[in-house]
Write a protein that holds these residues in place. Structure first.
Motif, PDB file in Angstrom:
ATOM      1  N   ALA A  22      15.329  39.568  51.602  1.00 62.71           N
ATOM      2  CA  ALA A  22      16.755  39.372  51.334  1.00 62.71           C
ATOM      3  C   ALA A  22      16.927  38.651  50.006  1.00 62.71           C
ATOM      4  O   ALA A  22      16.049  37.886  49.579  1.00 62.71           O
ATOM      5  CB  ALA A  22      17.398  38.562  52.463  1.00 62.71           C
ATOM      6  N   LYS A  23      18.036  38.900  49.361  1.00 64.95           N
ATOM      7  CA  LYS A  23      18.299  38.275  48.068  1.00 64.95           C
ATOM      8  C   LYS A  23      18.703  36.823  48.259  1.00 64.95           C
ATOM      9  O   LYS A  23      19.533  36.493  49.102  1.00 64.95           O
ATOM     10  CB  LYS A  23      19.406  39.037  47.339  1.00 64.95           C
ATOM     11  CG  LYS A  23      19.687  38.501  45.948  1.00 64.95           C
ATOM     12  CD  LYS A  23      20.805  39.295  45.281  1.00 64.95           C
ATOM     13  CE  LYS A  23      21.127  38.718  43.909  1.00 64.95           C
ATOM     14  NZ  LYS A  23      22.248  39.454  43.259  1.00 64.95           N
TER      15      LYS A  23
ATOM     16  N   ALA B 133      19.302  26.328  52.820  1.00 67.92           N
ATOM     17  CA  ALA B 133      20.129  27.296  52.100  1.00 67.92           C
ATOM     18  C   ALA B 133      20.047  28.699  52.702  1.00 67.92           C
ATOM     19  O   ALA B 133      21.064  29.396  52.783  1.00 67.92           O
ATOM     20  CB  ALA B 133      19.711  27.335  50.631  1.00 67.92           C
ATOM     21  N   TYR B 134      18.862  29.113  53.161  1.00 68.94           N
ATOM     22  CA  TYR B 134      18.676  30.512  53.552  1.00 68.94           C
ATOM     23  C   TYR B 134      18.217  30.700  55.002  1.00 68.94           C
ATOM     24  O   TYR B 134      18.127  31.835  55.475  1.00 68.94           O
ATOM     25  CB  TYR B 134      17.648  31.170  52.624  1.00 68.94           C
ATOM     26  CG  TYR B 134      18.006  31.038  51.177  1.00 68.94           C
ATOM     27  CD1 TYR B 134      19.140  31.659  50.659  1.00 68.94           C
ATOM     28  CD2 TYR B 134      17.226  30.270  50.308  1.00 68.94           C
ATOM     29  CE1 TYR B 134      19.491  31.528  49.328  1.00 68.94           C
ATOM     30  CE2 TYR B 134      17.563  30.137  48.961  1.00 68.94           C
ATOM     31  CZ  TYR B 134      18.696  30.766  48.481  1.00 68.94           C
ATOM     32  OH  TYR B 134      19.044  30.632  47.163  1.00 68.94           O
TER      33      TYR B 134
ATOM     34  N   TRP C 284      14.099  35.569  46.476  1.00 66.38           N
ATOM     35  CA  TRP C 284      14.116  36.406  47.668  1.00 66.38           C
ATOM     36  C   TRP C 284      13.506  35.622  48.817  1.00 66.38           C
ATOM     37  O   TRP C 284      12.721  34.689  48.605  1.00 66.38           O
ATOM     38  CB  TRP C 284      13.319  37.695  47.444  1.00 66.38           C
ATOM     39  CG  TRP C 284      13.843  38.496  46.294  1.00 66.38           C
ATOM     40  CD1 TRP C 284      14.907  39.348  46.291  1.00 66.38           C
ATOM     41  CD2 TRP C 284      13.347  38.474  44.954  1.00 66.38           C
ATOM     42  NE1 TRP C 284      15.104  39.868  45.041  1.00 66.38           N
ATOM     43  CE2 TRP C 284      14.159  39.354  44.197  1.00 66.38           C
ATOM     44  CE3 TRP C 284      12.292  37.813  44.315  1.00 66.38           C
ATOM     45  CZ2 TRP C 284      13.956  39.570  42.835  1.00 66.38           C
ATOM     46  CZ3 TRP C 284      12.083  38.025  42.968  1.00 66.38           C
ATOM     47  CH2 TRP C 284      12.907  38.906  42.238  1.00 66.38           C
ATOM     48  N   TYR C 285      13.885  35.968  50.010  1.00 63.73           N
ATOM     49  CA  TYR C 285      13.354  35.241  51.161  1.00 63.73           C
ATOM     50  C   TYR C 285      13.242  36.195  52.355  1.00 63.73           C
ATOM     51  O   TYR C 285      13.809  37.298  52.368  1.00 63.73           O
ATOM     52  CB  TYR C 285      14.232  34.038  51.505  1.00 63.73           C
ATOM     53  CG  TYR C 285      15.610  34.390  52.011  1.00 63.73           C
ATOM     54  CD1 TYR C 285      15.871  34.532  53.376  1.00 63.73           C
ATOM     55  CD2 TYR C 285      16.672  34.597  51.119  1.00 63.73           C
ATOM     56  CE1 TYR C 285      17.140  34.862  53.840  1.00 63.73           C
ATOM     57  CE2 TYR C 285      17.934  34.918  51.571  1.00 63.73           C
ATOM     58  CZ  TYR C 285      18.163  35.058  52.932  1.00 63.73           C
ATOM     59  OH  TYR C 285      19.413  35.401  53.392  1.00 63.73           O
TER      60      TYR C 285
ATOM     61  N   LEU D  47       9.032  50.316  44.540  1.00 68.13           N
ATOM     62  CA  LEU D  47       9.295  49.133  45.367  1.00 68.13           C
ATOM     63  C   LEU D  47       9.978  48.083  44.517  1.00 68.13           C
ATOM     64  O   LEU D  47       9.365  47.502  43.612  1.00 68.13           O
ATOM     65  CB  LEU D  47       7.984  48.578  45.955  1.00 68.13           C
ATOM     66  CG  LEU D  47       7.239  49.463  46.943  1.00 68.13           C
ATOM     67  CD1 LEU D  47       5.971  48.757  47.422  1.00 68.13           C
ATOM     68  CD2 LEU D  47       8.128  49.816  48.128  1.00 68.13           C
ATOM     69  N   ARG D  48      11.220  47.844  44.792  1.00 68.50           N
ATOM     70  CA  ARG D  48      11.982  46.884  44.014  1.00 68.50           C
ATOM     71  C   ARG D  48      12.648  45.894  44.964  1.00 68.50           C
ATOM     72  O   ARG D  48      13.285  46.311  45.953  1.00 68.50           O
ATOM     73  CB  ARG D  48      13.062  47.579  43.166  1.00 68.50           C
ATOM     74  CG  ARG D  48      12.497  48.519  42.112  1.00 68.50           C
ATOM     75  CD  ARG D  48      11.851  47.753  40.976  1.00 68.50           C
ATOM     76  NE  ARG D  48      11.361  48.660  39.938  1.00 68.50           N
ATOM     77  CZ  ARG D  48      10.144  49.157  39.896  1.00 68.50           C
ATOM     78  NH1 ARG D  48       9.292  48.869  40.878  1.00 68.50           N
ATOM     79  NH2 ARG D  48       9.765  49.968  38.925  1.00 68.50           N
ATOM     80  N   PRO D  49      12.564  44.609  44.683  1.00 67.60           N
ATOM     81  CA  PRO D  49      13.271  43.641  45.531  1.00 67.60           C
ATOM     82  C   PRO D  49      14.772  43.771  45.341  1.00 67.60           C
ATOM     83  O   PRO D  49      15.232  44.303  44.312  1.00 67.60           O
ATOM     84  CB  PRO D  49      12.756  42.288  45.024  1.00 67.60           C
ATOM     85  CG  PRO D  49      12.365  42.548  43.602  1.00 67.60           C
ATOM     86  CD  PRO D  49      11.848  43.954  43.569  1.00 67.60           C
ATOM     87  N   PRO D  50      15.549  43.298  46.289  1.00 66.89           N
ATOM     88  CA  PRO D  50      17.011  43.405  46.176  1.00 66.89           C
ATOM     89  C   PRO D  50      17.515  42.727  44.916  1.00 66.89           C
ATOM     90  O   PRO D  50      17.005  41.675  44.510  1.00 66.89           O
ATOM     91  CB  PRO D  50      17.524  42.689  47.432  1.00 66.89           C
ATOM     92  CG  PRO D  50      16.386  42.720  48.387  1.00 66.89           C
ATOM     93  CD  PRO D  50      15.152  42.651  47.561  1.00 66.89           C
ATOM     94  N   SER D  51      18.516  43.316  44.278  1.00 65.88           N
ATOM     95  CA  SER D  51      19.053  42.733  43.046  1.00 65.88           C
ATOM     96  C   SER D  51      20.549  42.502  43.203  1.00 65.88           C
ATOM     97  O   SER D  51      21.179  42.957  44.138  1.00 65.88           O
ATOM     98  CB  SER D  51      18.788  43.681  41.861  1.00 65.88           C
ATOM     99  OG  SER D  51      19.366  44.941  42.100  1.00 65.88           O
TER     100      SER D  51
END
Length: 263
Positions: free
Chosen positions: A74-75, A177-178, A193-194, A259-263
């Motif tokens: 998750a972002k 925070a997350y 990201w987490y 494969l790209r992390p959320p942006s």
């Protein structure tokens, strides 16, 4: 004498009964051996398993790509959390936790591509939780050397649920925070990201020892291989953003394409 019935204990009866009893005992011990794996590991086990998981060939990662990953990163925030000037990878878990157990396999595989582990010990999750006795690593006392990343893990409790330590102020701020509920496992990739929960399901690891899981995790044709290598690739793709594409041999690998992390 005529009319007397032959005794059971004469002839073949006792022999057949004895053979049946011995067979039942052998089958019973074999079943117990499969269903109750050893709770402890030797130093040789630890060395062999760590070597397997930290030297997985690039071709194995490339063969899997995204694999069968369930959880997605998750972002987080826009700022990159750093320790000693390097992007900080935060992990919070516990030895008793079976989902932490399965997550560690992928995390070790991913981070080993960016640095070097020391002191990796083997552990099992709680014998009384779901997926009991899941074979895994523990990050207690582990070291990690990298020119690119800082790794800050904490195991909050032992296999029996007894408290060991608490998240550092940096880790606690990230969790607040997350991950306000404090669920484990918790993974933060520099707070950009987490992940709350395991990206690798423990199902296919049930009843297996460390060496079995390590062999399967490094094999892209297995269920555990598709899950562990796929999740490790997902983590690595995000880490490559944090390290500005270094090392090039990892960040330019075919397995990370797309494969790209959320942006």
């Amino acid at each position: 004498r005529r009319g007397e019935k032959p005794s059971f204990w004469r002839g073949r009866g006792p022999l057949l009964a004895s053979l049946a009893l011995v067979a039942a005992i052998v089958v019973g011990f074999a079943w117990i051996g499969r269903s109750a794996p050893a709770a402890t590991a030797t130093a040789a086990d630890a060395a062999a398993v760590a070597a397997t998981m930290t030297t997985i060939p690039a071709a194995a990662f490339d063969a899997v790509g995204g694999g069968s990953v369930r959880q997605s990163l998750a972002k987080g925030g826009g700022q990159t959390l750093r320790i000693d000037g390097k992007p900080a990878i935060l992990y919070v878990g516990a030895d008793f936790c079976p989902f932490c157990a399965s997550e560690r396999w992928a995390l070790v595989a991913a981070l080993a591509r960016f640095g070097t582990f020391g002191g990796l010990e083997l552990e099992r999750s709680s014998p009384t939780d779901v997926f009991p006795d899941t074979a895994t690593f523990s990050f207690r006392g582990v070291s990690y050397r990298s020119d690119l990343l800082a790794f800050a893990p904490v195991e909050t409790a032992d296999r029996d649920g007894r408290p060991i330590t608490h998240p550092s102020p940096v880790q606690q701020a990230s969790m607040t925070a997350y991950n306000s509920r404090g669920s484990i496992p918790y993974l933060s990739l520099a707070d950009r990201w987490y992940l709350v929960g395991a990206g690798v399901p423990p199902d296919a690891m049930a009843g297996k020892d460390w060496r079995q899981i390590a062999r399967e995790a490094a094999d892209p044709s297995t269920v555990n291989g598709k899950a562990v290598l796929g999740h490790a690739n997902q983590i690595a793709a995000a880490l490559c953003v944090l390290t500005d594409g270094k090392p090039a041999a990892v960040c330019g690998a075919p397995g990370l394409t797309g494969l790209r992390p959320p942006s």
